[in-house]
Design a protein around this motif. Sequence first.
Motif, short mmCIF file in Angstrom:
data_model
loop_
_atom_site.label_atom_id
_atom_site.label_comp_id
_atom_site.label_asym_id
_atom_site.label_seq_id
_atom_site.Cartn_x
_atom_site.Cartn_y
_atom_site.Cartn_z
N ASP A 1 10.10 -53.99 49.89
CA ASP A 1 9.91 -55.20 50.68
C ASP A 1 11.05 -56.18 50.45
OD1 ASP A 1 8.42 -57.68 51.78
OD2 ASP A 1 7.09 -55.98 52.13
N SER B 1 6.65 -59.53 57.31
CA SER B 1 6.40 -58.19 56.77
C SER B 1 5.46 -57.38 57.66
CB SER B 1 5.78 -58.30 55.38
OG SER B 1 6.74 -58.80 54.47
N ASP C 1 11.74 -53.62 54.75
CA ASP C 1 11.13 -54.07 56.01
C ASP C 1 11.94 -55.23 56.61
OD1 ASP C 1 10.37 -55.72 53.89
OD2 ASP C 1 8.39 -56.16 54.74
N HIS C 2 12.74 -55.89 55.76
CA HIS C 2 13.60 -57.00 56.18
C HIS C 2 14.41 -57.39 54.97
CE1 HIS C 2 10.95 -59.48 53.82
NE2 HIS C 2 9.94 -58.84 54.40
#
Length: 407
Positions: free
Chosen positions: A9, A56, A341-342
Motif C-alpha cells: 500500500d 486505496s 495501489d498508489h
Amino acid sequence: MGCLLIIFDGLGDRPVPFFSNKTPLEAAHTPNLDFLASKGVCGLMDSIGVGVRPASDTAHLSIFGFDPKKYYFGRGVLECIGLGMDVRNGDACFRVNFGTINSKKIIIDRRAGRIDETGKLVDSLNKIKLSTGIKVIVGKGVQHRAGVLFRGKGILARVSDADPHEENKPMLSCKPLDGFVEARLLADSVNEFVSKANAVLANHPLNKKRRAQKLLPANCILLRGAGSLGEIPSFRQKWGLSASCVAGGKLYKGVAKLVGMKVIDVPTATGKAETDFKAKVDAAVKALKSSDFVFLHFKGTDLMGEDGNAVGKKDYLEKADRHLGVLHQLSKEHLIVVTGDHSTPCELKAHSGDPVPIVFSGRGCRRDHVTHFNERDCSTGALCRITGLQVMNEVLNVLGRAPLYGD
Ligand code: ZN
C-alpha cells in the motif's frame, strides 16, 4: 499455475534528500523483489489514470479489474463489509475515525493518537438509540478505525461527510448532497448519533484513563464515505479465477469480500506496520494451492508514507523482502505480480498521483533489462506505463486464460 498479486500500500514515493534523492524503495536493499524484476517484465502503473490521486479502495477495485466508476459504492460500504458487519441492501454505511477534539470542539487529532483498543468505546456506542427510529450499528476496526451503518426505512446514502478531513477545524454537520432532499432523514440521524456518541465518549472511563496516562482521548467520532451496496459481479464471474485474500486491514478485506474473494484469517496480521510477515506469506503460499489467484496486502508502506517516515518505509520494505525468499521457488510454477495501489510520498504525507512500479515475474513471463524493483528502474521496463484496469488482462494473458478477441 496460479497468480500471486502482492500489493504494498502506498508503495511509490518521491526523491528523499536524506537518501541522496533516492526513493525509500530505491534506497532499500530488497534482493527478493530485485530477483523478480530480473526474471520478469517491469513497468509503471497508474491504478486509476495519469495524475489521478487514488484512494486505496478505488485503486484496489481497479487493479482487480472492476472499474470504480461503475462499482465504487463508497468507502463506508467496504469498511463495514471488511469489519465483518452484516451489510444489507439499503443500509447506509460510513467509515469512521475515533478522533480527539478540544474543549472548543476543534479537532486536534483525527486518529486519537492512533488509539489501539476501542472495543469498549464501540460497545458503548452500540447502546445509543435515535429519536428518528433509525437503527445504528457500530463495528470495531483496526486502531482508530471503525464502521457505522444506519438501517431503516426512508434513508438514502447521499449525504456529506461529518468530517472536515483536516485537523484544527471544527467537526461538520452531515447534510443531504445537492438535489437529494430525501437524504434528510439520514443526515438528521447521523447528526443525532454523532452528538450522542461524543457525549458518551467525553465521559467514558477509557478516556479518563487515557487522559491520566497523558494520552489523547478518543472523544469524537468522524463519519465519512457514505454509501450503500450495489450490484457487482464476483471476481470468479468476471475473470474465471477462484480468488483468496490475505490482508490485515479491514478495508482490503472489504474490497476482497465485495468481489467474492475468500478472505483467509491470519490472526497475527495486524494491518499495521508491525505485522506477522511470515504468517501472511505462509498463508498466501498455502492459499495458492487451492486458489487460482491470491491477493496479499501489506499496509506498512502507506502508514510510513503518511507519517513522513522515509527511513521507516525503507526499513519496512527490507523487512518484508526478507520474508519473500519463497518467491524464488514459487515463481517457477506461478505468476507473481508485485505493485502498489498508489504512491504515498513521505514529503507529502498523503496519496499522490505518481505511478507505482509493477513487475510481472515467473512462469510464462517475458523478461526485460530491469534488474531492480523500484520507481526509477521500472520506468525503463518493457511493460511501459499501464493502468490498474489493464493488470488483470495481463494476468489472464500470462496464465494462458485470456479469451480470444474476435473469431
Ligand atoms: Zn492505499
